[in-house]
Design a protein around this motif. Structure first.
Motif, PDB file in Angstrom:
ATOM      1  N   LYS A   9       0.855  -1.181   0.000  1.00 21.95           N
ATOM      2  CA  LYS A   9       0.000   0.000   0.000  1.00 21.95           C
ATOM      3  C   LYS A   9       0.890   1.229   0.000  1.00 21.95           C
ATOM      4  O   LYS A   9       2.009   1.201   0.521  1.00 21.95           O
ATOM      5  N   LYS A  10       0.418   2.292  -0.599  1.00 16.62           N
ATOM      6  CA  LYS A  10       1.233   3.490  -0.754  1.00 16.62           C
ATOM      7  C   LYS A  10       0.770   4.593   0.195  1.00 16.62           C
ATOM      8  O   LYS A  10      -0.435   4.846   0.333  1.00 16.62           O
ATOM      9  N   LEU A  11       1.746   5.230   0.807  1.00 17.22           N
ATOM     10  CA  LEU A  11       1.503   6.272   1.813  1.00 17.22           C
ATOM     11  C   LEU A  11       2.115   7.586   1.343  1.00 17.22           C
ATOM     12  O   LEU A  11       3.296   7.639   1.014  1.00 17.22           O
ATOM     13  N   PHE A  12       1.299   8.636   1.335  1.00 11.08           N
ATOM     14  CA  PHE A  12       1.777   9.988   1.040  1.00 11.08           C
ATOM     15  C   PHE A  12       1.657  10.829   2.303  1.00 11.08           C
ATOM     16  O   PHE A  12       0.590  10.890   2.914  1.00 11.08           O
ATOM     17  N   ILE A  13       2.765  11.466   2.707  1.00 16.45           N
ATOM     18  CA  ILE A  13       2.751  12.337   3.884  1.00 16.45           C
ATOM     19  C   ILE A  13       3.163  13.737   3.464  1.00 16.45           C
ATOM     20  O   ILE A  13       4.218  13.922   2.847  1.00 16.45           O
ATOM     21  N   ALA A  46      -1.774   7.327  -3.848  1.00 19.49           N
ATOM     22  CA  ALA A  46      -1.678   6.842  -2.472  1.00 19.49           C
ATOM     23  C   ALA A  46      -2.932   6.089  -2.044  1.00 19.49           C
ATOM     24  O   ALA A  46      -4.047   6.356  -2.504  1.00 19.49           O
ATOM     25  N   ASP A  47      -2.720   5.134  -1.132  1.00 20.45           N
ATOM     26  CA  ASP A  47      -3.823   4.464  -0.445  1.00 20.45           C
ATOM     27  C   ASP A  47      -4.151   5.168   0.864  1.00 20.45           C
ATOM     28  O   ASP A  47      -5.246   5.018   1.405  1.00 20.45           O
ATOM     29  N   MET A  48      -3.172   5.913   1.398  1.00 16.78           N
ATOM     30  CA  MET A  48      -3.401   6.735   2.585  1.00 16.78           C
ATOM     31  C   MET A  48      -2.640   8.038   2.430  1.00 16.78           C
ATOM     32  O   MET A  48      -1.486   8.047   2.001  1.00 16.78           O
ATOM     33  N   VAL A  49      -3.308   9.130   2.765  1.00 19.77           N
ATOM     34  CA  VAL A  49      -2.693  10.458   2.785  1.00 19.77           C
ATOM     35  C   VAL A  49      -2.716  10.969   4.215  1.00 19.77           C
ATOM     36  O   VAL A  49      -3.776  10.986   4.860  1.00 19.77           O
ATOM     37  N   LEU A  50      -1.539  11.362   4.731  1.00 27.59           N
ATOM     38  CA  LEU A  50      -1.442  11.961   6.063  1.00 27.59           C
ATOM     39  C   LEU A  50      -0.933  13.393   5.939  1.00 27.59           C
ATOM     40  O   LEU A  50       0.071  13.645   5.262  1.00 27.59           O
ATOM     41  N   LEU A  51      -1.630  14.318   6.564  1.00 23.33           N
ATOM     42  CA  LEU A  51      -1.167  15.699   6.672  1.00 23.33           C
ATOM     43  C   LEU A  51      -0.608  15.888   8.074  1.00 23.33           C
ATOM     44  O   LEU A  51      -1.356  15.856   9.054  1.00 23.33           O
ATOM     45  N   GLU A  76     -13.273  11.212  -3.782  1.00 25.42           N
ATOM     46  CA  GLU A  76     -14.438  10.897  -4.598  1.00 25.42           C
ATOM     47  C   GLU A  76     -14.071   9.904  -5.701  1.00 25.42           C
ATOM     48  O   GLU A  76     -14.861   9.020  -6.041  1.00 25.42           O
ATOM     49  N   ALA A  77     -12.868  10.071  -6.258  1.00 28.93           N
ATOM     50  CA  ALA A  77     -12.432   9.159  -7.320  1.00 28.93           C
ATOM     51  C   ALA A  77     -12.042   7.796  -6.776  1.00 28.93           C
ATOM     52  O   ALA A  77     -12.133   6.784  -7.483  1.00 28.93           O
ATOM     53  N   ASN A  78     -11.600   7.762  -5.514  1.00 25.17           N
ATOM     54  CA  ASN A  78     -11.165   6.510  -4.889  1.00 25.17           C
ATOM     55  C   ASN A  78     -11.715   6.449  -3.468  1.00 25.17           C
ATOM     56  O   ASN A  78     -11.043   6.855  -2.516  1.00 25.17           O
ATOM     57  N   PRO A  79     -12.930   5.947  -3.280  1.00 25.69           N
ATOM     58  CA  PRO A  79     -13.533   5.915  -1.934  1.00 25.69           C
ATOM     59  C   PRO A  79     -12.737   5.093  -0.931  1.00 25.69           C
ATOM     60  O   PRO A  79     -12.931   5.258   0.285  1.00 25.69           O
ATOM     61  N   GLN A  80     -11.823   4.237  -1.408  1.00 28.54           N
ATOM     62  CA  GLN A  80     -11.009   3.442  -0.498  1.00 28.54           C
ATOM     63  C   GLN A  80      -9.822   4.234   0.059  1.00 28.54           C
ATOM     64  O   GLN A  80      -9.144   3.753   0.977  1.00 28.54           O
ATOM     65  N   LEU A  81      -9.560   5.410  -0.497  1.00 30.37           N
ATOM     66  CA  LEU A  81      -8.466   6.245   0.005  1.00 30.37           C
ATOM     67  C   LEU A  81      -8.731   6.641   1.453  1.00 30.37           C
ATOM     68  O   LEU A  81      -9.834   7.086   1.794  1.00 30.37           O
ATOM     69  N   LYS A  82      -7.731   6.497   2.298  1.00 31.03           N
ATOM     70  CA  LYS A  82      -7.830   6.900   3.701  1.00 31.03           C
ATOM     71  C   LYS A  82      -7.068   8.210   3.903  1.00 31.03           C
ATOM     72  O   LYS A  82      -5.935   8.345   3.435  1.00 31.03           O
ATOM     73  N   ILE A  83      -7.697   9.138   4.579  1.00 30.07           N
ATOM     74  CA  ILE A  83      -7.103  10.459   4.805  1.00 30.07           C
ATOM     75  C   ILE A  83      -6.991  10.697   6.297  1.00 30.07           C
ATOM     76  O   ILE A  83      -7.959  10.516   7.044  1.00 30.07           O
ATOM     77  N   ARG A 100     -16.105  18.933  10.711  1.00 34.98           N
ATOM     78  CA  ARG A 100     -16.168  19.730   9.478  1.00 34.98           C
ATOM     79  C   ARG A 100     -15.804  18.942   8.236  1.00 34.98           C
ATOM     80  O   ARG A 100     -16.214  19.295   7.127  1.00 34.98           O
ATOM     81  N   MET A 101     -15.008  17.888   8.386  1.00 35.54           N
ATOM     82  CA  MET A 101     -14.454  17.198   7.234  1.00 35.54           C
ATOM     83  C   MET A 101     -14.800  15.704   7.271  1.00 35.54           C
ATOM     84  O   MET A 101     -14.013  14.887   7.775  1.00 35.54           O
ATOM     85  N   PRO A 102     -15.953  15.321   6.760  1.00 39.05           N
ATOM     86  CA  PRO A 102     -16.323  13.903   6.767  1.00 39.05           C
ATOM     87  C   PRO A 102     -15.362  13.022   5.983  1.00 39.05           C
ATOM     88  O   PRO A 102     -15.314  11.807   6.213  1.00 39.05           O
ATOM     89  N   LEU A 103     -14.573  13.614   5.067  1.00 42.19           N
ATOM     90  CA  LEU A 103     -13.625  12.816   4.303  1.00 42.19           C
ATOM     91  C   LEU A 103     -12.432  12.348   5.132  1.00 42.19           C
ATOM     92  O   LEU A 103     -11.685  11.455   4.714  1.00 42.19           O
ATOM     93  N   VAL A 104     -12.236  12.932   6.340  1.00 37.87           N
ATOM     94  CA  VAL A 104     -11.103  12.552   7.192  1.00 37.87           C
ATOM     95  C   VAL A 104     -11.446  11.263   7.938  1.00 37.87           C
ATOM     96  O   VAL A 104     -12.480  11.161   8.599  1.00 37.87           O
ATOM     97  N   ASP A 105     -10.550  10.301   7.828  1.00 40.04           N
ATOM     98  CA  ASP A 105     -10.753   8.999   8.464  1.00 40.04           C
ATOM     99  C   ASP A 105     -10.113   8.898   9.833  1.00 40.04           C
ATOM    100  O   ASP A 105     -10.607   8.187  10.710  1.00 40.04           O
ATOM    101  N   LEU A 106      -8.992   9.589  10.015  1.00 39.12           N
ATOM    102  CA  LEU A 106      -8.331   9.485  11.316  1.00 39.12           C
ATOM    103  C   LEU A 106      -7.662  10.800  11.679  1.00 39.12           C
ATOM    104  O   LEU A 106      -7.228  11.566  10.812  1.00 39.12           O
ATOM    105  N   VAL A 107      -7.610  11.067  12.965  1.00 44.47           N
ATOM    106  CA  VAL A 107      -6.919  12.224  13.534  1.00 44.47           C
ATOM    107  C   VAL A 107      -6.021  11.709  14.635  1.00 44.47           C
ATOM    108  O   VAL A 107      -6.477  11.017  15.557  1.00 44.47           O
ATOM    109  N   VAL A 108      -4.720  12.042  14.542  1.00 48.08           N
ATOM    110  CA  VAL A 108      -3.768  11.550  15.535  1.00 48.08           C
ATOM    111  C   VAL A 108      -2.865  12.684  15.991  1.00 48.08           C
ATOM    112  O   VAL A 108      -2.293  13.416  15.186  1.00 48.08           O
ATOM    113  N   GLY A 109      -2.777  12.869  17.305  1.00 49.57           N
ATOM    114  CA  GLY A 109      -1.936  13.921  17.861  1.00 49.57           C
ATOM    115  C   GLY A 109      -0.470  13.539  17.848  1.00 49.57           C
ATOM    116  O   GLY A 109      -0.102  12.375  17.641  1.00 49.57           O
ATOM    117  N   PRO A 110       0.421  14.507  18.080  1.00 54.79           N
ATOM    118  CA  PRO A 110       1.862  14.248  17.988  1.00 54.79           C
ATOM    119  C   PRO A 110       2.396  13.304  19.059  1.00 54.79           C
ATOM    120  O   PRO A 110       3.502  12.787  18.912  1.00 54.79           O
TER     121      PRO A 110
END
Length: 440
Positions: A9-13, A46-51, A76-83, A100-110
């Motif tokens: 799986k591919k990860l973009f940070i 990417a299969d997962m994008v982390l900001l 929208e183009a890839n509903p399996q994408l995790k953000i 505010r952002m239903p497209l966000v799948d996870l939130v993780v603190g530092p």
């Protein structure tokens, strides 16, 4: 072969802000690497994008929301994408981001990214995940770093959080109280980095010179222990607080050849009245006397600082005091910012100065800083200095590296000199860098 490809799986940070976020992004990539992810530079594949976010700069949260909006077509183009959203904005606004952002799948603190594998499993099952706890020291949970080949420089976080509670700063609220890693853990990670090809390590902390981890008497002692690692050629550290600049650390600048002659020591203001309002707990005079002691230990040291202009209540005279301090020290580089309120900080409750005043003061201060920086660069012309080459330059046959003073240096050199320290004669200056040639 097909089964293996299916597991990859591919990860973009995307990393915002400080060097500590760069380090955290590397550790998040390593943690998710154990779950089958490989990093990519292309968010579209990417299969997962982390900001991995930062809350220090102005309008930090708004920039994150804008970037999330730009990711919406990918989702929208890839509903399996995790953000996911990580870092300090995630810590400060986790619930709001999820609302505010239903497209966000996870939130993780530092302080919680060691839990990413469990969070990833949760989102893969179709549920959202949030973890912004401060309760566990993440460094006790993280596995040892893989010994993959590395470039010649690396960051190494040794301390996190801050107990200073400066009136303008969100760090105590987003990173928590000060936590120092044990010396043996730091040394083991440093040894692993050196074995992977690293020649220079920068020790990181929100208040790095307050490091007080088990196994050494302070940051100066830790530097001395790290200097004994064979193959480690250079040591740096950032960011420091003036009140934690201990005698032993100052002495290390005189005695440890591997400790580079560069120090970032933020003062923020030259006005005692404003320093008190900022809750800095030092005066301008105390800062100047500290600089004298540091330069007595290492006369050629290059100093840099941070300045905030237009802090609430700053008068014309307060600002003139800042210009005067800057002139007295003669910084080789500095970072300066207009004050902007951070929600939840004490200063956010105070009335702000007019934007035109902030703009005018920042321009004056930056003009002085640029002049000092240019003078620092010009002072290097004609000298022959060691340069650690890090990568290829823009021109054919050119390499780029850093001097001990953290000046960027470019010179014609063979590609085999990457990760090597070579003596370079400095011939000229350009904007923010030095041009040289290999010494014969």
């Amino acid at each position: 072969m097909d089964n293996q490809a299916e597991k990859t799986k591919k990860l973009f940070i995307k990393t915002y802000g400080c060097q500590m976020n760069v380090y955290d992004s590397e550790r998040m990539a390593e943690t998710l690497g154990a779950q089958g992810y490989v990093t990519t530079d292309n968010a579209e594949e990417a299969d997962m994008v982390l900001l991995n976010t930062c809350h220090i700069r102005e309008k930090a949260a708004e920039k994150v929301y804008s970037d999330l909006g730009r990711l919406k077509p990918l989702k929208e183009a890839n509903p399996q994408l995790k953000i996911g959203v990580a870092g300090c904005v995630a810590q400060a606004e986790g619930a709001e981001i999820m609302r505010r952002m239903p497209l966000v799948d996870l939130v993780v603190g530092p302080q919680s990214y060691h839990n990413l594998p469990a969070m990833e499993a949760r989102v893969q099952s179709g549920r959202r995940a949030v973890d912004t706890d401060f309760e566990v020291d993440k460094f006790t949970q993280l596995k040892a770093r893989p010994r993959a080949q590395r470039g010649p420089t690396a960051f190494l976080t040794v301390q996190e959080g801050c107990d200073k509670f400066c009136a303008f700063c969100v760090v105590p609220y987003t990173r928590g109280s000060e936590v120092s890693r044990p010396a043996d853990k730091i040394i083991a990670e440093a040894q692993g980095l050196v074995e992977a090809g690293v020649r220079e390590i920068t020790l990181l902390g929100q208040n790095v010179n307050a490091w007080h981890g088990q196994g050494a008497e302070g940051l100066g002692d830790l530097v001395r222990r790290l200097a004994r690692i064979d193959g480690l050629a250079r040591i740096r550290y950032t960011t420091s607080h003036p009140n934690d600049m201990a005698d032993d650390l100052i002495a290390a600048h005189a005695e440890e050849e591997k400790l580079m002659p560069y120090l970032h020591l933020p003062v923020q203001s030259g006005s005692d009245r404003i320093l008190k309002a900022m809750n800095r707990k030092h005066t301008a005079e105390q800062y100047l006397r500290l600089i004298e002691r540091i330069r007595a230990a290492r006369p050629d040291i290059v100093l840099s600082s941070d300045f905030i202009v237009g802090f609430p209540g700053e008068t014309d005279q307060d600002f003139e005091d800042t210009l005067q301090l800057c002139a007295e020290v003669g910084f080789g580089a500095s970072f300066s910012f207009k004050y902007s309120a951070r929600p939840g900080t004490p200063a956010a409750e105070k009335p702000e100065l007019p934007p035109a005043v902030l703009d005018a003061r920042l321009q004056r201060l930056q003009a002085q800083i640029i002049a000092q920086q240019n003078a620092s660069l010009a002072s290097m012309v004609g000298r022959t200095i060691p340069v650690l080459f890090e990568k290829k330059g823009r021109m054919p046959g050119q390499l780029i590296g850093k001097s001990g003073y953290l000046h960027a240096v470019h010179a014609d050199a063979p590609e085999s000199d990457i990760a090597e320290i070579r003596m370079v004669e400095i011939m000229a200056t350009s904007t923010n860098s030095l041009a040289g040639r290999l010494a014969t």
